[in-house]
Write a protein that holds these residues in place. Structure first.
Motif, short mmCIF file in Angstrom:
data_model
loop_
_atom_site.label_atom_id
_atom_site.label_comp_id
_atom_site.label_asym_id
_atom_site.label_seq_id
_atom_site.Cartn_x
_atom_site.Cartn_y
_atom_site.Cartn_z
N LEU A 147 10.29 93.78 -23.19
CA LEU A 147 9.38 92.83 -22.53
C LEU A 147 7.95 93.16 -22.92
N PRO A 148 7.05 92.18 -22.85
CA PRO A 148 5.64 92.48 -23.05
C PRO A 148 5.20 93.58 -22.07
N VAL A 149 4.23 94.37 -22.47
CA VAL A 149 3.81 95.55 -21.70
C VAL A 149 3.57 95.21 -20.22
N GLU A 150 2.87 94.14 -19.95
CA GLU A 150 2.56 93.77 -18.57
C GLU A 150 3.83 93.48 -17.77
N LEU A 151 4.76 92.78 -18.37
CA LEU A 151 6.00 92.45 -17.67
C LEU A 151 6.92 93.67 -17.55
N ARG A 152 6.86 94.57 -18.53
CA ARG A 152 7.65 95.80 -18.45
C ARG A 152 7.19 96.64 -17.26
N ASN A 189 -6.36 94.77 -10.74
CA ASN A 189 -7.54 94.07 -10.22
C ASN A 189 -7.28 92.56 -10.18
N CYS A 190 -6.17 92.20 -9.54
CA CYS A 190 -5.81 90.80 -9.45
C CYS A 190 -5.24 90.51 -8.06
N ASP A 191 -4.90 89.28 -7.84
CA ASP A 191 -4.35 88.84 -6.57
C ASP A 191 -2.88 89.26 -6.45
N PHE A 192 -2.46 89.51 -5.24
CA PHE A 192 -1.07 89.86 -4.93
C PHE A 192 -0.11 88.82 -5.50
N ARG A 193 -0.47 87.55 -5.38
CA ARG A 193 0.41 86.46 -5.87
C ARG A 193 0.58 86.51 -7.38
N VAL A 233 7.75 98.50 -11.56
CA VAL A 233 7.21 98.51 -10.19
C VAL A 233 8.18 97.81 -9.25
N MET A 234 8.68 96.67 -9.66
CA MET A 234 9.57 95.87 -8.84
C MET A 234 10.80 96.68 -8.40
N PHE A 235 11.38 97.42 -9.33
CA PHE A 235 12.58 98.18 -9.03
C PHE A 235 12.31 99.62 -8.62
N ALA A 236 11.04 100.02 -8.57
CA ALA A 236 10.62 101.37 -8.17
C ALA A 236 11.16 102.44 -9.12
N VAL A 237 11.15 102.16 -10.41
CA VAL A 237 11.58 103.16 -11.38
C VAL A 237 10.40 103.93 -11.96
N ARG A 279 4.17 86.65 -9.31
CA ARG A 279 4.56 85.77 -10.42
C ARG A 279 5.02 86.57 -11.63
N ARG A 280 4.28 87.64 -11.97
CA ARG A 280 4.65 88.47 -13.12
C ARG A 280 6.01 89.14 -12.88
N CYS A 281 6.24 89.59 -11.67
CA CYS A 281 7.53 90.21 -11.35
C CYS A 281 8.66 89.18 -11.42
N ASP A 282 8.40 87.98 -10.95
CA ASP A 282 9.41 86.92 -11.05
C ASP A 282 9.70 86.57 -12.51
#
Length: 133
Positions: A62-67, A97-101, A72-76, A105-108
């Motif tokens: 995945l692209p670095v940001e999505l990786r 330095n961005c919004d929670f939403r 983070v999403m899976f707590a690994v 979206r990136r995690c989704d």
């Protein structure tokens, strides 16, 4: 392998402590058990390592940001092992330095791509490790 079922299973894993859940086997659905080669008698620690390996492999390209979002999403990622998914998202939002939403979206996005990749995995020819589950 059903993409919708796999997504549901991944969403169940990411809740709470993610893969750091003490009773992780209870959160792992049949498709993830099959992909991770987890049996009903696999110890929680071994199940956690097997699942983490499958998730990491699916997120590797995945692209670095999505990786990072997937980790983070899976707590690994050791920096993001907060008790709740929301806390992990908030910590990443602060880092980026961005919004929670935006983090949501990136995690989704990462989740959708991981589902695609896992559906394409070659599953061992011997079938599920424990068909009685």
């Amino acid at each position: 392998m059903s993409g919708e079922m796999l997504r549901d299973e991944l969403e169940a894993v990411r809740k709470g402590r993610g893969v750091q859940e003490p009773q992780i086997r209870a959160r792992i659905g049949p498709q993830l058990r099959w992909l991770s080669r987890i049996r009903s008698d696999t110890p929680h620690g071994s199940a956690r390592r097997a699942l983490t390996e499958v998730l990491a492999r699916a997120a590797d390209d995945l692209p670095v940001e999505l990786r990072l979002a997937a980790k983070v999403m899976f707590a690994v990622d050791d920096r993001y092992v907060h008790r709740f998914l929301r806390q992990r998202y908030e910590a990443l939002a602060e880092q980026w330095n961005c919004d929670f939403r935006t983090v949501q979206r990136r995690c989704d996005e990462a989740l959708s791509l991981i589902v695609e990749r896992l559906q394409d995995y070659d599953v061992p020819a011997s079938g599920p490790p424990d068909e009685s589950d």
